[in-house]
Write a protein that holds these residues in place. Structure first.
Motif, PDB file in Angstrom:
ATOM      1  N   ALA A   1       1.026  -1.056  -0.134  1.00  0.00           N
ATOM      2  CA  ALA A   1      -0.012  -0.076   0.206  1.00  0.00           C
ATOM      3  C   ALA A   1       0.721   1.196  -0.111  1.00  0.00           C
ATOM      4  N   GLU A   2       1.910   1.445   0.646  1.00  0.00           N
ATOM      5  CA  GLU A   2       3.505   2.374   1.227  1.00  0.00           C
ATOM      6  C   GLU A   2       3.111   2.926  -0.833  1.00  0.00           C
ATOM      7  N   LYS A   3       3.879   0.821  -1.289  1.00  0.00           N
ATOM      8  CA  LYS A   3       4.972   1.757  -2.481  1.00  0.00           C
ATOM      9  C   LYS A   3       3.882   1.727  -3.386  1.00  0.00           C
ATOM     10  N   LEU A   4       2.582   1.201  -3.657  1.00  0.00           N
ATOM     11  CA  LEU A   4       1.784   1.343  -4.700  1.00  0.00           C
ATOM     12  C   LEU A   4       1.545   2.703  -5.593  1.00  0.00           C
ATOM     13  N   PRO A   5       0.864   3.731  -4.510  1.00  0.00           N
ATOM     14  CA  PRO A   5       0.775   4.889  -5.562  1.00  0.00           C
ATOM     15  C   PRO A   5       2.032   4.961  -5.757  1.00  0.00           C
ATOM     16  N   GLU A   6       3.371   5.142  -5.167  1.00  0.00           N
ATOM     17  CA  GLU A   6       4.337   5.503  -6.006  1.00  0.00           C
ATOM     18  C   GLU A   6       4.842   4.789  -7.633  1.00  0.00           C
ATOM     19  N   TRP A   7       4.700   3.464  -6.838  1.00  0.00           N
ATOM     20  CA  TRP A   7       4.739   2.774  -8.579  1.00  0.00           C
ATOM     21  C   TRP A   7       4.121   3.213  -9.742  1.00  0.00           C
ATOM     22  N   GLU A   8       2.737   3.538  -9.144  1.00  0.00           N
ATOM     23  CA  GLU A   8       1.385   4.078 -10.768  1.00  0.00           C
ATOM     24  C   GLU A   8       2.269   5.077 -11.110  1.00  0.00           C
ATOM     25  N   ALA A   9       2.657   5.898 -10.109  1.00  0.00           N
ATOM     26  CA  ALA A   9       2.931   7.289 -11.002  1.00  0.00           C
ATOM     27  C   ALA A   9       4.235   7.064 -12.212  1.00  0.00           C
TER      28      ALA A   9
ATOM     29  N   SER B   1      -0.624  -1.550 -15.116  1.00  0.00           N
ATOM     30  CA  SER B   1      -2.371  -0.400 -14.592  1.00  0.00           C
ATOM     31  C   SER B   1      -3.541  -1.062 -15.742  1.00  0.00           C
ATOM     32  N   GLU B   2      -2.042  -1.961 -16.803  1.00  0.00           N
ATOM     33  CA  GLU B   2      -3.571  -2.188 -17.884  1.00  0.00           C
ATOM     34  C   GLU B   2      -4.945  -3.009 -17.740  1.00  0.00           C
ATOM     35  N   GLN B   3      -6.110  -3.021 -18.421  1.00  0.00           N
ATOM     36  CA  GLN B   3      -6.905  -3.498 -18.001  1.00  0.00           C
ATOM     37  C   GLN B   3      -7.147  -4.712 -18.944  1.00  0.00           C
ATOM     38  N   TYR B   4      -7.538  -5.732 -17.760  1.00  0.00           N
ATOM     39  CA  TYR B   4      -7.798  -7.174 -18.885  1.00  0.00           C
ATOM     40  C   TYR B   4      -9.081  -6.841 -19.811  1.00  0.00           C
ATOM     41  N   PRO B   5      -8.331  -7.389 -20.909  1.00  0.00           N
ATOM     42  CA  PRO B   5      -9.257  -7.114 -22.518  1.00  0.00           C
ATOM     43  C   PRO B   5     -10.764  -7.791 -21.945  1.00  0.00           C
TER      44      PRO B   5
ATOM     45  N   LEU C   1       4.889  -7.478  -4.688  1.00  0.00           N
ATOM     46  CA  LEU C   1       5.806  -6.557  -3.779  1.00  0.00           C
ATOM     47  C   LEU C   1       6.851  -7.626  -5.060  1.00  0.00           C
ATOM     48  N   VAL C   2       7.117  -8.413  -4.987  1.00  0.00           N
ATOM     49  CA  VAL C   2       8.500  -9.041  -5.354  1.00  0.00           C
ATOM     50  C   VAL C   2       8.864  -8.255  -6.736  1.00  0.00           C
ATOM     51  N   HIS C   3       7.670  -8.441  -8.139  1.00  0.00           N
ATOM     52  CA  HIS C   3       7.575  -8.487  -8.914  1.00  0.00           C
ATOM     53  C   HIS C   3       8.139  -6.505  -9.139  1.00  0.00           C
ATOM     54  N   GLY C   4       7.419  -6.221  -8.140  1.00  0.00           N
ATOM     55  CA  GLY C   4       7.475  -4.622  -8.689  1.00  0.00           C
ATOM     56  C   GLY C   4       8.424  -3.939  -8.372  1.00  0.00           C
TER      57      GLY C   4
END
Length: 698
Positions: free
Chosen positions: A79-87, A93-97, A123-126
């Motif tokens: 949760a702490e890393k996700l906003p930074e990673w998204e930015a 962040s792509e949607q599954y078609p 978390l590992v892959h990010g």
């Protein structure tokens, strides 16, 4: 889990939860994870053959302990890393078609590609992508980004990508090998209700393992084209020097290659609707664009992989349109014809093209052959090669092909002047198959592969005379159901297609196998229903197989599939046919008279069922009363059936798989009956000798 529904595991509950309810909860984010077991390794001291001590690592399993439950900590870190990673565009962040052949991720609450990973996995892959970006940016700023270093970053991106396929919510634990499986051991996005999670921080696992696996694959690729003795046929040209150029583009457009300038084309094309490669590749693409995309951004300009240009029979492209399946098949054939036409343009007049193809359905072969011939090629040779790993889940326990057929093609000379008729060419096709089928079988090709191998010589003979027409109009085939899409396609009674040659090949193999399965002790012809049942087991070696292939086999043996097979010998389930054993047929009241007047398979199933339930004496008495005990036709049918049914453990020493256990029980009953009543008249099934050799080898 069974059939998409869930059953509560507690004995005092056993409540069934419908698949729709599971999907609803998944889409609301209510499907969680629970740690079930922890795998560990420990050292033991083992003895070698010479009596010396040897340190050995063995795996063990234990129940989770309180220190293993770190979900809250992992979720907090993510949760702490996700906003930074998204930015920073670190994680997908792509949607599954939504326009796809496999929408199960969406159905079960995974609308984004990153949802296919647990919090720990993401978390590992990010973190892996984050470190990759940091290293790449540092080298760029320091000016140390050489061509070699750029190439190294591309290979490193493969390592990051490889780890995602072995560490996702769709990576199962292989209990037999005690390892985590690749997500794509099946060609789909099947939901794994129990998945394995790699302990990435253990030495030799995680990124260590991914880097080593990528290094090994790269080393093997280099070895394939390097100088020096290799131990294969390329040793003869080991002294020849040259260069290799790899280009990414469409096979339908190769403007950088001059006309008639290429000596050989080697192609392994998509197999109709077998695998939707572009849909599956999205899983890799969304991670690679964030790593390799930094090095070669021109290859990752799309949000997701290109689906429209792909040469596959993708029904999703025609969703909502009438006759979507037919439109998809036509689209595949036209795209393959475009690719083959471009290959014909660049190939020298004395050049050669090898096309690899494996598909158990005749329709895919028909489309491929038609595309080849319309593009200006003639098939001059064919060779079956065993290429599939039988433990792969996409072929395991299915009527699948293990062999790939290599079709050798050459540019066709100018079209012949006079019209050729199918009635004149059909005997030539049959002779071509008869001349090769024994050779194929001697090489170890069997089952459905023997039929597929025969397609090669059939198409060889057929393509020499293309185009063809009929001298006598063909009757319009009966359709099981006429769709609105069919109304736009008018039946041509004079048209000839490659499928005609394939059907002729199937008839020849059918006659060949029936002659082998039953010895010459009896001259009686096998009736149609019995021949269908025997050859279905012989060809597909499975309880279930495609309806369309069952229809073609029925035509080859001269039976009406709907009237004489479905509801009598088998049932139709979706697009599959499922064969029944004797007990199932009796329970459903589907067995005909015991005198075999409707088919000798009825007499055999009566005998097997009575043998299984009341014993040998009752079975012999029943056959005597029915008047078939001494009939040559009955003996021929028994001999043939015992060669194709899966043997029971009693005679093979190997437990039959659950799916074929009822058929193995029939084998057990009939083989015991043969030994008691027909020992001197019907020989032991030859397949049992193979099992004895296998057991002796072990």
């Amino acid at each position: 889990m069974a059939g998409g529904d869930a059953i509560c595991p507690f004995s005092d509950c056993n409540r069934t939860i419908s698949g729709d309810e599971i999907k609803r909860q998944g889409q609301e984010g209510k499907l969680g994870d629970q740690l079930y077991a922890v795998v560990y390794k420990r050292q033991i001291v083992a003895k070698t053959k010479t009596g010396k001590n040897k340190i050995k690592w063995v795996r063990g399993y234990r129940a989770p302990q309180s220190r293993d439950y770190d979900q809250s900590q992992i979720s907090k870190m993510l949760a702490e890393k996700l906003p930074e990673w998204e930015a920073g565009d670190v994680v997908p962040s792509e949607q599954y078609p939504d326009n796809t052949n496999d929408d199960r991720p969406r159905q079960y609450g995974m609308p984004l590609w990153r949802d296919m990973f647990s919090p720990r996995q993401l978390l590992v892959h990010g973190t892996g992508v984050e470190v990759f970006k940091e290293l790449f940016d540092r080298d760029n700023k320091e000016g140390s980004m050489s061509d070699v270093r750029r190439a190294a970053y591309v290979y490193l991106s493969f390592c990051v990508d490889k780890l995602t396929t072995f560490n996702s919510r769709s990576s199962r634990w292989i209990s037999q090998r005690e390892v985590v499986a690749n997500l794509f051991e099946r060609h789909d996005f099947a939901v794994k209700w129990s998945y394995g999670e790699m302990a990435v921080m253990v030495e030799g696992l995680g990124h260590d393992w991914a880097v080593e696996a990528t290094r090994k694959a790269l080393q093997e690729l280099v070895h394939m084209v390097a100088g020096g003795k290799r131990g294969d046929m390329l040793d003869s040209v080991a002294g020849v020097s040259g260069s290799i150029t790899v280009q990414n583009g469409s096979g339908a457009s190769m403007p950088h290659i001059a006309d008639r300038s290429v000596d050989a084309v080697v192609m392994d094309p998509p197999y109709g609707a077998n695998v939707m490669y572009a849909e599956l590749s999205d899983f890799f693409y969304v991670w690679l664009k964030r790593t390799a995309g930094l090095v070669v951004p021109e290859l990752f300009t799309r949000r997701l992989a290109d689906k429209e240009a792909e040469a596959v029979a993708n029904k999703a492209h025609f969703k909502g349109q009438k006759g979507a399946a037919r439109l998809a098949d036509d689209d595949y054939r036209m795209k393959m014809e475009g690719i083959f036409s471009e290959c014909r343009r660049v190939l020298k007049d004395d050049g050669i093209m090898t096309v690899m193809f494996t598909h158990k359905e005749t329709g895919a072969w028909d489309a491929l052959a038609l595309s080849l011939m319309d593009a200006g090629f003639i098939i001059t040779a064919s060779w079956p090669v065993n290429t599939e790993f039988s433990a792969s889940l996409h072929i395991k326990d299915k009527a699948a092909a293990n062999s790939t057929i290599f079709l050798v093609c050459r540019p066709r000379e100018d079209a012949q002047g006079e019209t050729m008729y199918w009635e004149d060419v059909e005997p030539e096709v049959a002779r071509a198959v008869r001349a090769r089928v024994g050779e194929f079988q001697q090489a170890g090709i069997q089952g459905v592969d023997l039929y597929l191998a025969s397609f090669g010589p059939a198409l060889e003979a057929f393509s020499r005379h293309w185009p063809l027409t009929r001298g006598t109009p063909a009757p319009e085939p009966k359709k099981k159901r006429r769709t609105q899409g069919d109304m736009f396609e008018e039946f041509d009674p004079y048209a000839v297609r490659p499928e005609d040659a394939l059907n002729a090949a199937r008839r020849e193999v059918k006659a060949w196998r029936l002659a082998q399965l039953a010895s010459a002790k009896a001259q009686a012809d096998m009736d149609g229903p019995t021949a269908f049942y025997v050859l279905a087991w012989d060809a597909f070696k499975a309880v279930s197989f495609p309806y369309d292939e069952a229809l073609r086999l029925a035509r080859a043996v001269g039976v009406d599939l709907e009237a004489q097979v479905i509801g009598r010998l088998a049932e139709k389930k979706a697009a599959e046919i499922k064969l029944w054993d004797s007990a199932t047929r009796v329970a459903k009241g589907a067995v005909g008279p015991a005198d075999g007047s409707r088919g000798m398979i009825d007499a055999l199933h009566h005998a097997a069922h009575v043998m299984r339930t009341r014993g040998a004496e009752a079975a012999q008495e029943m056959l005597e009363q029915a008047g078939v005990a001494k009939e040559d036709e009955f003996k021929v049918a028994m001999e043939a059936l015992l060669e194709v049914l899966p043997p029971s453990k009693t005679f093979s020493g190997i437990d039959a798989d659950k799916a074929v256990k009822p058929a193995a029980d029939d084998f057990d009953a009939l083989e015991k009956l043969r030994r008691i009543a027909y020992e001197g008249e019907i020989g032991e099934p030859q397949q049992l000798e193979l099992y004895r050799e296998l057991m002796a080898a072990e």
